[in-house]
Design a protein around this motif. Structure first.
Motif, short mmCIF file in Angstrom:
data_model
loop_
_atom_site.label_atom_id
_atom_site.label_comp_id
_atom_site.label_asym_id
_atom_site.label_seq_id
_atom_site.Cartn_x
_atom_site.Cartn_y
_atom_site.Cartn_z
N LYS A 1 38.84 44.54 34.40
CA LYS A 1 38.43 43.33 34.89
C LYS A 1 37.97 42.31 33.60
N LEU A 2 37.07 43.04 32.96
CA LEU A 2 36.28 42.39 31.74
C LEU A 2 37.25 41.99 30.60
N ALA A 3 38.18 42.86 30.45
CA ALA A 3 39.24 42.61 29.48
C ALA A 3 40.15 41.51 29.97
N PRO B 1 41.54 37.96 43.76
CA PRO B 1 40.39 37.50 44.33
C PRO B 1 40.45 35.98 44.98
N ASN B 2 39.59 35.84 45.72
CA ASN B 2 39.54 34.56 46.36
C ASN B 2 38.52 33.38 45.55
N GLU B 3 37.50 34.22 44.64
CA GLU B 3 36.76 33.49 44.03
C GLU B 3 36.71 33.82 42.45
N PRO B 4 36.33 32.92 41.69
CA PRO B 4 36.64 33.16 40.26
C PRO B 4 35.67 34.43 39.82
N VAL B 5 35.86 35.39 39.11
CA VAL B 5 35.43 36.47 38.62
C VAL B 5 34.26 36.07 37.62
N SER B 6 32.88 36.91 37.80
CA SER B 6 31.87 36.34 36.84
C SER B 6 31.71 37.51 35.91
N ASN C 1 40.86 34.85 36.33
CA ASN C 1 40.32 33.45 36.51
C ASN C 1 41.18 32.55 36.75
N ARG C 2 42.19 32.52 35.59
CA ARG C 2 43.39 31.64 35.74
C ARG C 2 43.93 31.79 36.96
#
Length: 438
Positions: free
Chosen positions: A265-267, A179-184, A273-274
């Motif tokens: 994704k949550l896991a 992804p282009n942005e960090p995952v929330s 995000n890194r």
């Protein structure tokens, strides 16, 4: 009027015993002969006569003579220059009979015309500075050079930073399909809950459908006692049938969504995000490198603009020779730097610059002209004639290109008085133009 040497008589100077010569007014006058016969001594005598005692040879008197040196020069305007006697005292008499001294000689004699090697052996910068000084654009070029050097140094620094950043960016890890942005985490949870809620509603609608189906089955299997009950049953069955059809259509279009991807994704949110941050860091480094490279290109354009102005300034200047210029602080001729010019080109350039330094001086002295072949020598002589310049030169040769030949300190073929007649005879019997000159 450009001053030139019309006649010279030299006695007892270094290797010279007695030489008389009338150089050609324009072009080359070549003093030939073998080595150690007195050719260069003739030039040294002229330099001493016109340049002063600072040019006096350390052993001026001929070793084979008990008489002191004697120098007698007549210039083309009738000016007479003499040095004679034990002290070699200077006597200068102008055409009107008035006496003069070294100051009068200095007014029309250019030092480099007497000492051409001084210019030819000077540093690249000194040659360039001499040319810039005589064409009058030195100050303007100095300002442009200063501006160019400042921009060049700045560009050099920017270029180094750009290279470092480009190298750093290339070495950084990049993760495709990230992804282009960090995952929330909050947004993922919200998305998961929305899917679960939707699936729950779907499940509720499916249960409602089954319930309607069950009720319809019960209605069809109900025991009817009266006609009124039968009529009510028909109505109820029809209602249930319509409701069931509607429910079946609704259920048919229902699609449950999987939460496995979100759960993954949550896991993996920290790892994702890194990777996102690593990609963003690389993109930032690439942006910085591009900004520095753009600055580098902008500075290059500014430098090119200054160089164009500089070249225009040189092109519009009154240069002493077509093709002469100064590039990167170095003298150039037809694009070649000094060490890449032929010997003939170097002499031509030096002569043109010396002539421009002091137009009143119409002559130049050259030693060791054997570096030119006969064709080049003839071309050089023709150029001198075209420019109205007189050149007295020496050459290790006894060929027809020589105006006179020195042998054992004298003009070969007779005493000093035959120099002129010998020269004239050669002019009549050879292809060389002028009075023994090219």
């Amino acid at each position: 009027m450009a001053m030139k040497i019309a006649e010279l008589q030299i006695e007892n100077v270094k290797r010279v015993k007695a030489v008389k010569l009338e150089p050609s007014e324009n072009g080359l006058t070549i003093i030939g002969g073998d080595n150690a016969q007195g050719k260069t001594s003739v030039l040294d005598a002229i330099v001493w006569a016109l340049g002063g005692n600072k040019y006096k040879p350390s052993e001026a008197q001929n070793h084979d003579s008990i008489l002191p040196p004697k120098l007698h020069l007549v210039m083309n305007n009738g000016l007479v220059v003499e040095r004679a006697g034990k002290t070699s005292a200077l006597k200068v008499i102008d055409p009107s009979g008035k006496k003069g001294g070294q100051q009068l000689l200095n007014s029309f004699t250019e030092e480099l015309a007497l000492n051409l090697p001084k210019f030819m052996e000077a540093s690249e910068k000194s040659k360039a500075d001499t040319l810039l000084r005589i064409i009058g654009v030195g100050d303007q070029l100095a300002k442009l050079d200063q501006a160019e050097n400042k921009l060049y140094n700045e560009r050099h620094t920017i270029g180094q930073i750009a290279d470092q950043k480009e190298k750093y960016a290339k070495e950084m890890v990049y993760y495709p399909d990230t992804p282009n942005e960090p995952v929330s985490v909050y947004e993922l949870v919200q998305e998961q809950q929305a899917i679960l809620l939707k699936n729950a509603k779907n499940r509720e609608k499916r249960e409602q459908k089954e319930e309607l189906k069950k009720k319809l089955d019960e209605a069809e299997n109900a025991i009817i006692d009266t006609e009124e009950e039968l009529e009510m049953l028909y109505e109820r069955r029809n209602e249930l049938t319509e409701e069931l059809k509607t429910a079946e259509k609704t259920v048919e279009n229902l699609h449950d969504e999987e939460t496995a991807e979100i759960e993954k994704k949550l896991a993996d949110v920290d790892d994702i995000n890194r990777r996102v941050r690593a990609n963003l860091d690389r993109e930032k480094a690439e942006d910085e490198a591009r900004e520095h490279r753009a600055r580098y290109d902008h500075l290059s354009a500014e430098i090119d603009d200054i160089r164009e102005k500089r070249q225009h300034l040189l092109d519009s200047a009154d240069l002493p020779l077509p093709g002469l210029s100064v590039t990167d602080g170095k003298l150039t001729y037809n694009g070649a730097e000094w060490d890449c010019m032929s010997s003939a080109e170097q002499l031509k350039v030096a002569t043109a610059i010396v002539r421009k330094l002091k137009p009143e001086c119409g002559f130049v002295l050259m030693d060791k002209l054997e570096q030119m072949d006969l064709k080049t020598l003839k071309e050089f002589g023709a150029w001198l004639e075209k420019e109205g310049l007189q050149c007295i030169a020496t050459r290790v040769s006894t060929g027809d290109e020589c105006s006179i030949i020195i042998e054992d300190g004298r003009v070969k073929g007779g005493d000093a008085s035959v120099a002129t007649s010998q020269k004239q005879e050669k002019a009549e019997t050879s292809d060389w133009k002028g009075r023994g000159a090219f």
